[in-house]
Enzyme design. Structure first.
Site, PDB file in Angstrom:
ATOM      1  N   ASP A   1       5.082 -20.381   7.939  1.00 42.76           N
ATOM      2  CA  ASP A   1       4.448 -19.477   6.965  1.00 42.76           C
ATOM      3  C   ASP A   1       2.933 -19.358   7.082  1.00 42.76           C
ATOM      4  O   ASP A   1       2.396 -18.251   7.132  1.00 42.76           O
ATOM      5  CB  ASP A   1       4.885 -19.833   5.531  1.00 42.76           C
ATOM      6  CG  ASP A   1       4.378 -21.193   5.044  1.00 42.76           C
ATOM      7  OD1 ASP A   1       4.058 -22.073   5.877  1.00 42.76           O
ATOM      8  OD2 ASP A   1       4.305 -21.374   3.813  1.00 42.76           O
TER       9      ASP A   1
ATOM     10  N   TYR B   1      17.418 -26.078  10.267  1.00 50.34           N
ATOM     11  CA  TYR B   1      16.087 -26.648  10.541  1.00 50.34           C
ATOM     12  C   TYR B   1      16.187 -28.055  11.111  1.00 50.34           C
ATOM     13  O   TYR B   1      17.018 -28.846  10.667  1.00 50.34           O
ATOM     14  CB  TYR B   1      15.260 -26.747   9.246  1.00 50.34           C
ATOM     15  CG  TYR B   1      14.811 -25.418   8.705  1.00 50.34           C
ATOM     16  CD1 TYR B   1      13.615 -24.851   9.128  1.00 50.34           C
ATOM     17  CD2 TYR B   1      15.571 -24.737   7.759  1.00 50.34           C
ATOM     18  CE1 TYR B   1      13.189 -23.630   8.619  1.00 50.34           C
ATOM     19  CE2 TYR B   1      15.150 -23.515   7.243  1.00 50.34           C
ATOM     20  CZ  TYR B   1      13.966 -22.972   7.683  1.00 50.34           C
ATOM     21  OH  TYR B   1      13.553 -21.765   7.183  1.00 50.34           O
ATOM     22  N   TRP B   2      15.318 -28.359  12.060  1.00 53.83           N
ATOM     23  CA  TRP B   2      15.120 -29.723  12.541  1.00 53.83           C
ATOM     24  C   TRP B   2      13.615 -29.958  12.454  1.00 53.83           C
ATOM     25  O   TRP B   2      12.873 -29.599  13.363  1.00 53.83           O
ATOM     26  CB  TRP B   2      15.571 -29.862  13.996  1.00 53.83           C
ATOM     27  CG  TRP B   2      17.036 -29.676  14.229  1.00 53.83           C
ATOM     28  CD1 TRP B   2      17.980 -30.658  14.333  1.00 53.83           C
ATOM     29  CD2 TRP B   2      17.747 -28.428  14.416  1.00 53.83           C
ATOM     30  NE1 TRP B   2      19.218 -30.099  14.551  1.00 53.83           N
ATOM     31  CE2 TRP B   2      19.114 -28.742  14.612  1.00 53.83           C
ATOM     32  CE3 TRP B   2      17.367 -27.076  14.436  1.00 53.83           C
ATOM     33  CZ2 TRP B   2      20.086 -27.766  14.825  1.00 53.83           C
ATOM     34  CZ3 TRP B   2      18.332 -26.108  14.640  1.00 53.83           C
ATOM     35  CH2 TRP B   2      19.673 -26.452  14.826  1.00 53.83           C
ATOM     36  N   ARG B   3      13.170 -30.449  11.317  1.00 53.63           N
ATOM     37  CA  ARG B   3      11.719 -30.568  11.137  1.00 53.63           C
ATOM     38  C   ARG B   3      11.307 -31.853  10.428  1.00 53.63           C
ATOM     39  O   ARG B   3      10.134 -32.024  10.105  1.00 53.63           O
ATOM     40  CB  ARG B   3      11.193 -29.346  10.371  1.00 53.63           C
ATOM     41  CG  ARG B   3      11.640 -29.282   8.921  1.00 53.63           C
ATOM     42  CD  ARG B   3      11.366 -27.947   8.241  1.00 53.63           C
ATOM     43  NE  ARG B   3       9.971 -27.537   8.236  1.00 53.63           N
ATOM     44  CZ  ARG B   3       9.544 -26.449   7.578  1.00 53.63           C
ATOM     45  NH1 ARG B   3      10.378 -25.697   6.897  1.00 53.63           N
ATOM     46  NH2 ARG B   3       8.268 -26.121   7.622  1.00 53.63           N
TER      47      ARG B   3
ATOM     48  N   LYS C   1       3.765 -11.333  -6.022  1.00 58.82           N
ATOM     49  CA  LYS C   1       4.561 -10.448  -5.149  1.00 58.82           C
ATOM     50  C   LYS C   1       5.966 -10.326  -5.746  1.00 58.82           C
ATOM     51  O   LYS C   1       6.481 -11.282  -6.320  1.00 58.82           O
ATOM     52  CB  LYS C   1       4.642 -11.061  -3.739  1.00 58.82           C
ATOM     53  CG  LYS C   1       3.305 -11.131  -3.030  1.00 58.82           C
ATOM     54  CD  LYS C   1       3.344 -12.031  -1.811  1.00 58.82           C
ATOM     55  CE  LYS C   1       3.091 -13.474  -2.202  1.00 58.82           C
ATOM     56  NZ  LYS C   1       3.116 -14.407  -1.062  1.00 58.82           N
TER      57      LYS C   1
ATOM     58  N   ALA D   1       7.742 -11.295   5.102  1.00 56.02           N
ATOM     59  CA  ALA D   1       7.135 -10.218   4.289  1.00 56.02           C
ATOM     60  C   ALA D   1       5.963 -10.788   3.489  1.00 56.02           C
ATOM     61  O   ALA D   1       4.861 -10.226   3.483  1.00 56.02           O
ATOM     62  CB  ALA D   1       8.175  -9.606   3.358  1.00 56.02           C
ATOM     63  N   GLY D   2       6.215 -11.905   2.815  1.00 53.03           N
ATOM     64  CA  GLY D   2       5.166 -12.506   1.996  1.00 53.03           C
ATOM     65  C   GLY D   2       3.993 -13.012   2.839  1.00 53.03           C
ATOM     66  O   GLY D   2       2.834 -12.903   2.433  1.00 53.03           O
ATOM     67  N   ASP D   3       4.270 -13.543   4.014  1.00 54.55           N
ATOM     68  CA  ASP D   3       3.204 -14.063   4.888  1.00 54.55           C
ATOM     69  C   ASP D   3       2.315 -12.923   5.396  1.00 54.55           C
ATOM     70  O   ASP D   3       1.085 -13.039   5.423  1.00 54.55           O
ATOM     71  CB  ASP D   3       3.794 -14.796   6.108  1.00 54.55           C
ATOM     72  CG  ASP D   3       4.774 -15.892   5.718  1.00 54.55           C
ATOM     73  OD1 ASP D   3       4.672 -16.407   4.587  1.00 54.55           O
ATOM     74  OD2 ASP D   3       5.653 -16.225   6.541  1.00 54.55           O
TER      75      ASP D   3
HETATM   76  P1  ADP Z   1       8.369 -13.187  -0.028  1.00 53.93           P
HETATM   77  O1  ADP Z   1       8.655 -12.863   1.405  1.00 53.93           O
HETATM   78  O2  ADP Z   1       7.269 -14.190  -0.181  1.00 53.93           O
HETATM   79  O3  ADP Z   1       9.574 -13.456  -0.874  1.00 53.93           O
HETATM   80  P2  ADP Z   1       8.351 -10.551  -1.230  1.00 53.93           P
HETATM   81  O4  ADP Z   1       9.792 -10.365  -0.897  1.00 53.93           O
HETATM   82  O5  ADP Z   1       7.951 -10.448  -2.648  1.00 53.93           O
HETATM   83  O6  ADP Z   1       7.701 -11.870  -0.643  1.00 53.93           O
HETATM   84  O7  ADP Z   1       7.583  -9.433  -0.397  1.00 53.93           O
HETATM   85  C1  ADP Z   1       6.200  -9.489  -0.139  1.00 53.93           C
HETATM   86  C2  ADP Z   1       5.671  -8.080  -0.007  1.00 53.93           C
HETATM   87  O8  ADP Z   1       6.337  -7.430   1.084  1.00 53.93           O
HETATM   88  C3  ADP Z   1       5.918  -7.183  -1.201  1.00 53.93           C
HETATM   89  O9  ADP Z   1       4.890  -7.343  -2.171  1.00 53.93           O
HETATM   90  C4  ADP Z   1       5.898  -5.798  -0.581  1.00 53.93           C
HETATM   91  O10 ADP Z   1       4.573  -5.359  -0.414  1.00 53.93           O
HETATM   92  C5  ADP Z   1       6.506  -6.057   0.810  1.00 53.93           C
HETATM   93  N1  ADP Z   1       7.942  -5.758   0.839  1.00 53.93           N
HETATM   94  C6  ADP Z   1       8.969  -6.622   0.699  1.00 53.93           C
HETATM   95  N2  ADP Z   1      10.167  -6.001   0.797  1.00 53.93           N
HETATM   96  C7  ADP Z   1       9.880  -4.693   1.002  1.00 53.93           C
HETATM   97  C8  ADP Z   1      10.669  -3.514   1.196  1.00 53.93           C
HETATM   98  N3  ADP Z   1      12.019  -3.545   1.173  1.00 53.93           N
HETATM   99  N4  ADP Z   1      10.023  -2.339   1.387  1.00 53.93           N
HETATM  100  C9  ADP Z   1       8.658  -2.296   1.419  1.00 53.93           C
HETATM  101  N5  ADP Z   1       7.857  -3.360   1.256  1.00 53.93           N
HETATM  102  C10 ADP Z   1       8.459  -4.541   1.042  1.00 53.93           C
END
Ligand code: ADP
Length: 302
Positions: free
Chosen positions: A29, A100-102, A224, A255-257
């Site tokens: 991450d 995972y192996w960590r 998020k 996505a979050g990273d």
């Molecule tokens: P995490 O991966 O930490 O669980 P999220 O799922 O909340 O984080 O997603 C992080 C960011 O990625 C969101 O705030 C949004 O901007 C983007 N995102 C996630 N899923 C989608 C999607 N299906 N379409 C567009 N953007 C997305």
């Protein structure tokens, strides 16, 4: 030269290609976040990763991969009797699961030679860590890391924390909540994902999540929430930032990273929170349209 420093673990990633074949990559991450920040920051920015690395062939390859991306590992200790952590992605149709192996990875020893880390922290404009960073450390090292960050982050620098709650990395859920809350209490910026916070802290709404972290002392809380709007609580003011829908979503890994990396890069350059949220959402929107954690740099630079 300005510096963003991330502290955490990078692992070897094995993912299925064809029947019986595996692709190898590297991910984790905090490293993923730095990857996206590196892609968006100019050469006047030094992007640094502090972890622990072995001196086996795979550790050397991993470090080369990170450094070839323009991310320095110079402060990281070499843990000669340890090797990298590893995870494997399993695909069952569109469903992904992970092994995972960590447990004995070199990164778990990232607090060895802490003085070198503190020197790096003192020269950094933003220091980033996650709940995963804290979960992989021994109780003593976890405490040393948080106290050291509190004492060595420059007064005008930012300390940013993503709780990134992974219960299977913690053997005690109360301790998990206590450590995450302590990390948030020394941070300026906290970047939780509502889905996790709801489950593990019992928050009913993203506003509850933001207020809980504000009460601990953070001044910039970015909640998020997947495709739903991102909630910001900055200097006591709430604002809601809708996510622009993207077509062609294939994989929400990282996505979050990627959001965090895009956010930091813009914030560090403009100090404009609303603009940084736009960049973060745009970066994450690109990430979810690619397979795997890391989108190649040439596909990220707009
Ligand atoms: P995490 O991966 O930490 O669980 P999220 O799922 O909340 O984080 O997603 C992080 C960011 O990625 C969101 O705030 C949004 O901007 C983007 N995102 C996630 N899923 C989608 C999607 N299906 N379409 C567009 N953007 C997305």
């Amino acid at each position: 030269m300005s510096t963003i420093l991330g502290i955490g673990e990078c692992m070897v990633e094995l993912s299925p290609r064809n029947e019986g074949q595996l692709d190898k990559s590297f991910a984790g991450d905090v490293f993923n976040t730095l990857w996206y920040a590196r892609a968006a920051l100019g050469s006047e920015w030094n992007v640094a990763f502090h972890s622990g690395f072995g001196n086996d062939a795979m550790s050397i390859k991993m470090k080369e991969f990170i450094e070839n991306a323009g991310i320095s590992c110079a402060s990281s200790p070499i843990i000669s009797d340890r090797v990298p952590g590893l995870y494997m992605i399993h695909l069952d149709g569109a469903e992904r699961s992970f092994s995972y192996w960590r447990d004995t990875s070199a990164a778990r020893k990232l607090m060895q030679d802490a003085e070198t880390l503190w020197a790096k922290v003192r020269e950094s404009d933003l220091v980033f860590l996650s709940g995963i960073t804290l979960a992989i450390l021994s109780d003593t090292d976890c405490e040393r890391l948080l106290n050291g960050l509190r004492d060595n982050t420059r007064p005008n620098a930012k300390l940013a924390f993503d709780p990134n709650i992974r219960p299977r990395l913690w053997n005690d859920m109360d301790r998990m909540r206590t450590v995450i809350s302590k990390a948030a209490s020394i941070s300026n910026i906290v970047m939780p994902s509502f889905e996790d916070e709801q489950v593990w802290f019992g928050d009913a709404t993203p506003e509850d999540t933001a207020k809980r972290y504000q009460a601990l002392g953070a001044t910039q809380i970015i909640v998020k929430n997947g495709e739903d709007a991102t909630l910001v609580l900055h200097d006591g003011e709430f604002s809601l930032h809708p996510v622009t829908p993207v077509s062609g979503v294939v994989d929400t890994t990282a996505a979050g990273d990627s959001f965090n990396g895009g956010y930091f890069a813009e914030l560090l350059q403009t100090d404009d929170v609303a603009q940084a949220i736009k960049s973060a959402q745009s970066c994450a929107g690109t990430c979810v349209c690619f397979n795997g954690a890391l989108v190649p740099f040439e596909r990220l630079t707009s």
